[in-house]
Design an enzyme around this catalytic site. Structure first.
Site, PDB file in Angstrom:
ATOM      1  N   ALA A  15      -2.293  10.340   4.163  1.00 29.15           N
ATOM      2  CA  ALA A  15      -2.297  10.720   2.749  1.00 29.15           C
ATOM      3  C   ALA A  15      -3.229  11.905   2.550  1.00 29.15           C
ATOM      4  O   ALA A  15      -4.286  11.993   3.162  1.00 29.15           O
ATOM      5  CB  ALA A  15      -2.750   9.547   1.887  1.00 29.15           C
ATOM      6  N   CYS A  16      -2.804  12.812   1.673  1.00 37.30           N
ATOM      7  CA  CYS A  16      -3.628  13.986   1.407  1.00 37.30           C
ATOM      8  C   CYS A  16      -3.550  14.343  -0.069  1.00 37.30           C
ATOM      9  O   CYS A  16      -2.863  13.690  -0.843  1.00 37.30           O
ATOM     10  CB  CYS A  16      -3.193  15.158   2.275  1.00 37.30           C
ATOM     11  SG  CYS A  16      -1.558  15.733   1.868  1.00 37.30           S
ATOM     12  N   ASP A  17      -4.218  15.400  -0.422  1.00 37.92           N
ATOM     13  CA  ASP A  17      -4.278  15.783  -1.826  1.00 37.92           C
ATOM     14  C   ASP A  17      -3.049  16.563  -2.250  1.00 37.92           C
ATOM     15  O   ASP A  17      -2.389  16.230  -3.227  1.00 37.92           O
ATOM     16  CB  ASP A  17      -5.533  16.612  -2.066  1.00 37.92           C
ATOM     17  CG  ASP A  17      -5.941  16.629  -3.517  1.00 37.92           C
ATOM     18  OD1 ASP A  17      -5.511  15.757  -4.286  1.00 37.92           O
ATOM     19  OD2 ASP A  17      -6.719  17.520  -3.893  1.00 37.92           O
TER      20      ASP A  17
END
Length: 102
Positions: A15-17
């Site tokens: 997961a990332c921004d």
């Protein structure tokens, strides 16, 4: 803290921004490292962590947001995108057994 055994991991989500960049590379590396195992690796923005994720791998700066979105999941924060010991521990648990805490 949530724990899962490496043999029970079927889906890892990076997961990332923003959903692009270095975290895409990390997801690709994990797919290559776990290619012989029955583990799916997906990449998603932190707000869209899928319900069927077993482990969420996320940069340390996003870990609180990941835990808020998916409080029942094992969230593994890391510092660097290449060679981070936290990510290596997840890979080792899938390959050799052992627990992953998060």
């Amino acid at each position: 803290m949530t724990t899962i055994q490496g043999s029970d991991i079927r889906k890892i989500v990076v997961a990332c921004d923003a959903g692009m960049g270095s975290s895409v590379m990390l997801a690709s590396q994990l797919r290559k490292q776990l290619g012989k195992h029955s583990v799916a690796v997906e990449h998603t923005p932190v707000e869209h962590i899928p319900a069927d994720a077993d482990v969420v791998v996320v940069h340390t700066g996003l870990a609180a947001r990941a835990r808020a979105v998916a409080p029942e999941k094992v969230v593994v924060p890391f510092q660097v995108f290449v060679g981070d010991p936290a990510v290596a521990k997840v890979v080792a648990a899938v390959k050799n057994g052992g627990a992953v805490d998060g």
